[in-house]
Design a protein around this motif. Structure first.
Motif, PDB file in Angstrom:
ATOM      1  N   THR A 120       0.814  -1.206   0.000  1.00  0.00           N
ATOM      2  CA  THR A 120       0.000   0.000   0.000  1.00  0.00           C
ATOM      3  C   THR A 120       0.852   1.262   0.000  1.00  0.00           C
ATOM      4  O   THR A 120       1.984   1.281   0.498  1.00  0.00           O
ATOM      5  N   HIS A 178      -2.274  -4.120  -2.262  1.00  0.00           N
ATOM      6  CA  HIS A 178      -3.290  -3.980  -3.302  1.00  0.00           C
ATOM      7  C   HIS A 178      -2.865  -4.774  -4.535  1.00  0.00           C
ATOM      8  O   HIS A 178      -1.673  -4.991  -4.771  1.00  0.00           O
ATOM      9  N   LYS A 236      -1.524   0.960 -11.287  1.00  0.00           N
ATOM     10  CA  LYS A 236      -1.337   2.327 -10.822  1.00  0.00           C
ATOM     11  C   LYS A 236      -0.413   3.082 -11.761  1.00  0.00           C
ATOM     12  O   LYS A 236       0.446   2.507 -12.433  1.00  0.00           O
ATOM     13  N   ASN A 262      -9.322  -3.900  -0.709  1.00  0.00           N
ATOM     14  CA  ASN A 262      -8.102  -3.929   0.093  1.00  0.00           C
ATOM     15  C   ASN A 262      -7.682  -5.349   0.463  1.00  0.00           C
ATOM     16  O   ASN A 262      -8.500  -6.148   0.953  1.00  0.00           O
ATOM     17  N   GLY A 302      -7.618   4.578  -5.990  1.00  0.00           N
ATOM     18  CA  GLY A 302      -6.618   5.177  -5.128  1.00  0.00           C
ATOM     19  C   GLY A 302      -6.013   6.404  -5.777  1.00  0.00           C
ATOM     20  O   GLY A 302      -5.927   6.505  -7.001  1.00  0.00           O
ATOM     21  N   ASN A 337      -3.010  10.828   0.747  1.00  0.00           N
ATOM     22  CA  ASN A 337      -3.460   9.610   0.081  1.00  0.00           C
ATOM     23  C   ASN A 337      -4.967   9.421   0.238  1.00  0.00           C
ATOM     24  O   ASN A 337      -5.537   9.755   1.285  1.00  0.00           O
ATOM     25  N   LEU A 373      -8.307   6.517  -0.656  1.00  0.00           N
ATOM     26  CA  LEU A 373      -8.894   5.279  -1.165  1.00  0.00           C
ATOM     27  C   LEU A 373     -10.406   5.448  -1.189  1.00  0.00           C
ATOM     28  O   LEU A 373     -10.997   5.961  -0.226  1.00  0.00           O
TER      29      LEU A 373
END
Length: 358
Positions: A146, A174, A178, A197, A211, A222, A224
């Motif tokens: 994460t 995760h 990304k 998650n 995310g 950050n 989520l």
């Protein structure tokens, strides 16, 4: 599905734009193979509380939760890195590793109450490939740890050996895609689409989590959003050549039940010599409507809170780190037992850990 399609289109447009800046002719660099990792073990004892048998207890946080002489994990990281593309396989063995990949064990497809497909996947901490689309853009595809929180799974990445409540009940890992974008030397952005998650091997729920991260000079905000929402801030400052101060704050809520947790922690560290650093973690952690079961005892409204204070030393002997640590946990409800087996709202413990990095 509409959101998935929209995000996929944005990824495609962004990659196409980034590729336009790649020179047409580049000499193919040689790829680099690396093998690294760590091994750790520890001794832990409670002070004024039972250490063994039926009433043995430990703070309700991840890792370093065995009493007496105990092992942590062996971590083996295999990476094959090129200028443009590469791959990483991060494997973990031992109790700390098992706790870290707990989502990989929950594969009960036939409904008999036992995992069906655990096997070798139970040692996979990270498994991903990446593509440096340009000097500014990197795509990562697979299972990665994460981006939330101040602490990490490997003890080599943390100052304290035990972990905070915020880290323990935030996500560990995760699986998804990304995109990291370095705007300049100071600013960065990250966007991701992932499974729920810690569901790292596949997606049994057909739910997805989005995310995002905004970074500025070592400070990261950050987010989520999926079945749960979480916002998290991490930062750190060198106050002087010998004094560092870190900070983490987080808020989490389950979008179906409204159960929540929240917290803040500071991490001051003072280097007293070339080989020794003294540090402290002070954390406040709260839960609402039963939270995630972290504290273990709640009032009539399902609320509870905990304070955790951890004093830690780091003594370096080459690549070996010796970590003595004293910790006190206090909770709003009587969630612990003392030596007389009477309920109490506090637990003190001491440990000494040895962490070798290679």
């Amino acid at each position: 599905m509409k959101n998935l399609f929209t995000l996929a289109m944005l990824f495609s447009v962004f990659i196409t734009y980034a590729q336009d800046s790649i020179p047409a002719s580049e000499e193919a660099p040689k790829k680099k193979f690396t093998f690294s990792g760590s091994v750790d073990a520890y001794y832990k004892t409670n002070i004024g509380a039972p250490n063994g048998g039926e009433f043995s207890q430990t703070p309700n946080t991840s890792f370093a939760n065995g009493n007496g002489f105990a092992i942590g994990m062996a971590n083996a990281i295999i990476s094959y890195e090129g200028k443009k593309v590469g791959a990483v396989a991060d494997l973990v063995f031992g109790p700390r590793g098992t706790d870290a990949v707990f989502g990989s064990l929950q594969w009960d497809i036939d409904g008999d109450g036992a995992p069906d497909l655990g096997n070798s996947s139970q040692v996979v901490n990270q498994l991903y490939v990446y593509w440096n689309v340009s000097d500014k853009v990197t795509l990562t595809f697979g299972n990665f740890n994460t981006f939330l929180g101040y602490e990490v799974i490997s003890p080599t990445g943390n100052f304290n050996y035990s972990t905070s409540y915020m880290f323990s009940y935030g996500p560990f890992s995760h699986t998804g895609l990304k995109l990291d974008y370095a705007i300049n030397d100071d600013w960065s952005l990250m966007g991701a689409i992932m499974n729920d998650n810690d569901l790292t091997n596949f997606n049994p729920t057909n739910n997805y989590t989005f995310g995002a991260q905004v970074g500025y000079k070592g400070t990261y905000l950050n987010f989520l959003y999926g079945p749960q929402f979480q916002v998290d801030l991490t930062t750190g400052f060198d106050i002087s050549d010998s004094f560092f101060l870190g900070l983490n704050s987080t808020y989490y809520v389950d979008n179906d039940t409204d159960a929540s947790f929240y917290g803040v922690a500071i991490y001051p560290q003072l280097q007293t010599s070339e080989s020794f650093v003294l540090g402290f973690r002070a954390e406040y952690f709260g839960e609402g409507k039963g939270g995630v079961g972290a504290i273990g005892g709640y009032d009539d409204n399902g609320d509870a809170n905990a304070f955790e204070f951890t004093l830690t030393g780091n003594y370096a002997i080459g690549d070996l780190m010796i970590i003595p640590e004293f910790r006190i946990d206090t909770t709003s409800e009587d969630t612990f037992l003392n030596d007389d087996l009477d309920p109490t709202g506090s637990l003190a413990s001491f440990l000494v850990a040895a962490v070798y990095k290679f």
